[in-house]
Scaffold this motif. Structure first.
Motif, mmCIF file in Angstrom:
data_model
loop_
_atom_site.group_PDB
_atom_site.id
_atom_site.type_symbol
_atom_site.label_atom_id
_atom_site.label_comp_id
_atom_site.label_asym_id
_atom_site.label_seq_id
_atom_site.Cartn_x
_atom_site.Cartn_y
_atom_site.Cartn_z
ATOM 1 N N LEU A 118 10.586 -7.824 35.750
ATOM 2 C CA LEU A 118 9.880 -6.750 36.461
ATOM 3 C C LEU A 118 9.412 -5.682 35.470
ATOM 4 O O LEU A 118 9.796 -5.688 34.310
ATOM 5 N N ASP A 119 8.606 -4.751 35.991
ATOM 6 C CA ASP A 119 8.042 -3.681 35.163
ATOM 7 C C ASP A 119 8.404 -2.335 35.778
ATOM 8 O O ASP A 119 8.146 -2.110 36.970
ATOM 9 N N ARG A 120 9.019 -1.465 34.975
ATOM 10 C CA ARG A 120 9.416 -0.137 35.451
ATOM 11 C C ARG A 120 8.264 0.629 36.089
ATOM 12 O O ARG A 120 8.468 1.418 37.027
ATOM 13 N N ARG A 121 7.055 0.392 35.623
ATOM 14 C CA ARG A 121 5.915 1.166 36.118
ATOM 15 C C ARG A 121 5.599 0.893 37.585
ATOM 16 O O ARG A 121 4.881 1.675 38.211
ATOM 17 N N ASN A 122 6.152 -0.189 38.147
ATOM 18 C CA ASN A 122 5.949 -0.445 39.572
ATOM 19 C C ASN A 122 6.847 0.417 40.449
ATOM 20 O O ASN A 122 6.647 0.478 41.668
ATOM 21 N N ASP A 123 7.847 1.065 39.854
ATOM 22 C CA ASP A 123 8.694 2.010 40.597
ATOM 23 C C ASP A 123 9.087 3.171 39.691
ATOM 24 O O ASP A 123 10.162 3.180 39.094
ATOM 25 N N PRO A 124 8.201 4.181 39.570
ATOM 26 C CA PRO A 124 8.536 5.346 38.752
ATOM 27 C C PRO A 124 9.406 6.356 39.493
ATOM 28 O O PRO A 124 9.871 7.324 38.894
ATOM 29 N N VAL A 125 9.629 6.146 40.794
ATOM 30 C CA VAL A 125 10.345 7.140 41.599
ATOM 31 C C VAL A 125 11.847 7.119 41.323
ATOM 32 O O VAL A 125 12.470 8.164 41.117
ATOM 33 N N THR A 126 12.445 5.936 41.313
ATOM 34 C CA THR A 126 13.908 5.827 41.185
ATOM 35 C C THR A 126 14.470 6.586 39.982
ATOM 36 O O THR A 126 15.451 7.335 40.126
ATOM 37 N N PRO A 127 13.905 6.461 38.768
ATOM 38 C CA PRO A 127 14.486 7.199 37.640
ATOM 39 C C PRO A 127 14.240 8.705 37.670
ATOM 40 O O PRO A 127 14.805 9.443 36.857
ATOM 41 N N LEU A 128 13.407 9.182 38.615
ATOM 42 C CA LEU A 128 13.111 10.613 38.690
ATOM 43 C C LEU A 128 14.018 11.366 39.661
ATOM 44 O O LEU A 128 14.014 12.596 39.689
ATOM 45 N N LEU A 129 14.798 10.646 40.463
ATOM 46 C CA LEU A 129 15.591 11.276 41.512
ATOM 47 C C LEU A 129 16.959 11.735 41.013
ATOM 48 O O LEU A 129 17.588 11.061 40.197
ATOM 49 N N ASP A 178 0.724 14.759 34.328
ATOM 50 C CA ASP A 178 -0.412 13.868 34.095
ATOM 51 C C ASP A 178 0.040 12.558 33.446
ATOM 52 O O ASP A 178 -0.477 11.485 33.757
ATOM 53 N N THR A 179 1.044 12.664 32.566
ATOM 54 C CA THR A 179 1.568 11.476 31.883
ATOM 55 C C THR A 179 2.036 10.421 32.875
ATOM 56 O O THR A 179 1.699 9.238 32.758
ATOM 57 N N ILE A 180 2.832 10.832 33.866
ATOM 58 C CA ILE A 180 3.376 9.863 34.818
ATOM 59 C C ILE A 180 2.274 9.254 35.684
ATOM 60 O O ILE A 180 2.324 8.059 36.017
ATOM 61 N N LEU A 181 1.260 10.031 36.023
ATOM 62 C CA LEU A 181 0.150 9.479 36.808
ATOM 63 C C LEU A 181 -0.607 8.424 36.012
ATOM 64 O O LEU A 181 -1.077 7.435 36.571
ATOM 65 N N GLN A 182 -0.721 8.627 34.708
ATOM 66 C CA GLN A 182 -1.355 7.603 33.872
ATOM 67 C C GLN A 182 -0.437 6.400 33.672
ATOM 68 O O GLN A 182 -0.879 5.260 33.675
#
Length: 576
Positions: free
Chosen positions: A221-232, A428-432
């Motif tokens: 899998l690729d972390r970029r498909n779920d950026p939410v989990t590591p931000l919580l 902006d970084t995370i959106l990219q």
């Protein structure tokens, strides 16, 4: 499938095969591999009387001792061994490499062994950190080991080789020759899947394991498909400690809190050597506090203490008043100290209110309420800058495609409040890095009418409290996988496939996994008898390391698709 037992098996073989008093030489990469699964006292019991670094040039000569060397077959470690053999410090050398060594490196070592002191050379595949029984990490982080080079679709070649080698090592330690599936939209996952399949084919005899009725599966899998989990913000013990303090190779640095007792300046957290931690690492902060109180109450009753203990602070005072308790139960003492500091930070930094909004942004769509709450929290003095940035990032991800999006307004408000530009750039970084155009799945279930209807009821079933509503995307993927419903269109096989429901699943997350996901894997293992899942990643992230890696990655991309700021492309509507 137990990755800790897999590494311990190799290490025990190494120290038992060489009899008598011996020295163990390691390098910077094998040191944490060993220390996280085996203690110095256990090594001492196997007659390992000295542990040192292979690159330490000031070692004392002890020709009467045998020497075990356990290192990665890296150019640096091979060079250190070449220099060692030119002037040997010990009598006999037994070389064990944590992964496959190149023929050219072996030839260099043979040429350097003029005194013919090397007795044995072996490859024992333990080239990863076994963190929990069902969780591993390759310990690969940027900027030292960047994932990308030039653009979002191209592996850094050095990191790619390291990840491939590490993943092959995991498969060999677990004795699995898997079928391989990968996330379709990730070019990194596709290339890694193809390379691992190729290497398995090339190393035929190494992967000649007994066949099972149902083939094991490696899912990349690729972390970029779920950026939410590591931000919580996390609320279970292991994940929370990593989020607020950081767990590095099984150790927590507590020196920043001004802890005067030397034994508590660095705390070791290992499920293998710490029964209390093993039994409590998946519990939330409230249940954890209750368990520690029960332990202290038990001691009180045995020693007829009448002190009334109602809080973590009371427990800390009790231990100060009863130093013999610290001696008898130093292990629980460290947990009381750690939980006390977690509780203090939750209160001081206003994490409960922030976490409630984080969860709302992660699981439901209520723009007006979210926006008003977020504006209020951004003016909250207790919240750290990092927490405010995380909240705005979660908002920006949730409402990226919404016509009501007010991300630009929020960024401007932070700028006026004095937020440094470098911190603002993370939005902006995370959106990219992992915006809607990058992700494969409808992460927020808000892209169509059917998904939005389902989302209204999401999180209502079996939710413990408002702070734990979110479920990582990997849970949905694995639940579908276990039921035999994971779509091959989205997660294709690299070669031949199987329609059988999987029993052994190894999940590997490019870009790092999290302790929150590890907890969910543990739950899936417990609730699905006959299914065994092991989770791993290039690293184990908290929000700080995730943002750092995303920022480093985006800064390396020079392709046109990432040249313009993501914030300039999101839908925005200014409020008058």
């Amino acid at each position: 499938m137990d990755v800790i037992k897999g590494v311990q098996f190799y290490l025990n073989k190494i120290v038992q095969e060489v009899t008598g008093m011996k020295v163990l030489l390691v390098d910077s990469e094998t040191t944490p591999i060993i220390s996280i699964v085996i203690t110095q006292s256990q090594l001492l019991a196997k007659e390992v009387y000295l542990i040192d670094r292979v690159d330490n040039k000031s070692r004392e000569k002890m020709k009467h001792l045998k020497c075990i060397v356990f290192v990665r077959p890296s150019p640096e470690s091979v060079q250190a061994l070449v220099e060692e053999f030119r002037d040997p410090s010990y009598g006999d050398y037994y070389l064990y490499f944590s992964n496959a060594i190149k023929k050219s490196s072996l030839e260099r070592l043979a040429e350097a062994d003029e005194y013919e002191c090397v007795r044995e050379v072996q490859e024992y595949f333990a080239d990863f950190l076994a963190v929990n029984s069902d969780l591993f990490s390759l310990n690969i982080t940027s900027p030292a080991n960047p994932l990308f080079i030039e653009n979002s679709s191209t592996w850094d070649s050095r990191t790619f080789s390291r990840v491939t080698e590490g993943l092959l090592s995991v498969l060999l330690a677990l004795k699995k020759k898997p079928l391989i599936r990968y996330a379709r939209t990730s070019s990194l996952a596709k290339k890694l899947a193809a390379e691992v399949a190729y290497q398995i084919q090339q190393e035929g005899p190494l992967f000649d394991f007994r066949r099972t009725d149902t083939p094991p599966i490696l899912l990349i899998l690729d972390r970029r498909n779920d950026p939410v989990t590591p931000l919580l913000q996390q609320w279970t013990y292991q994940a929370m400690v990593h989020e607020l303090f950081g767990i590095t190779n099984g150790r927590v640095d507590m020196s920043s809190i001004g802890e005067s007792r030397p034994e508590l300046r660095e705390i070791v957290l290992s499920p293998e050597t710490d029964p209390f931690y093993k039994n409590n690492m998946y519990l939330n902060l409230g249940d954890l506090g209750a368990n520690i109180k029960s332990y202290v109450d038990e001691y009180q009753s045995k020693h007829k203490s009448s002190m009334n203990i109602e809080s973590i602070a009371d427990m800390k005072k009790f231990m100060e008043d009863y130093p013999e308790f610290r001696k008898l139960s130093g292990n629980v003492t460290k947990h009381v100290t750690l939980v006390g500091e977690l509780s203090r930070r939750v209160d001081k930094e206003g994490l409960l209110a922030a976490s409630e909004l984080e969860q709302s942004l992660a699981v439901s769509e209520n723009h007006n309420s979210d926006f008003k709450t977020l504006q209020k929290l951004l003016g909250e003095s207790r919240l750290l800058d990092e927490e405010k940035i995380r909240l705005v990032i979660l908002y920006a991800l949730r409402y990226e495609k919404s016509s009501s999006n007010q991300t630009v307004v929020l960024v401007e408000a932070l700028r006026k409040s004095g937020m440094p530009e470098k911190k603002l750039s993370y939005i902006d970084t995370i959106l990219q890095y992992a915006g809607a155009d990058v992700r494969m799945d409808d992460l927020f279930a808000n892209q169509d009418i059917l998904a939005r209807t389902k989302n209204v009821f999401k999180g209502l079933k079996g939710v413990e409290n408002v702070y734990t509503q979110h479920s990582p995307q990997v849970v949905t993927v694995l639940t579908d996988f276990i039921k035999g419903k994971l779509k091959t269109d989205n997660y294709p096989f690299i070669e031949s496939g199987s329609r059988d429901k999987p029993q052994d699943i190894i999940v590997f997350m490019i870009g790092g996994t999290t302790f929150a996901e590890a907890r969910e894997v543990q739950r899936l293992n417990a609730s699905n008898p006959g299914v065994r899942i092991v989770l791993g990643g290039t690293t184990i992230h908290n929000s700080v390391s995730f943002l750092r890696e995303a920022h480093d990655s985006v800064s390396r991309w020079t392709s046109k698709d990432s040249a313009s700021p993501a914030l300039s492309r999101v839908k925005t509507t200014r409020l008058d």
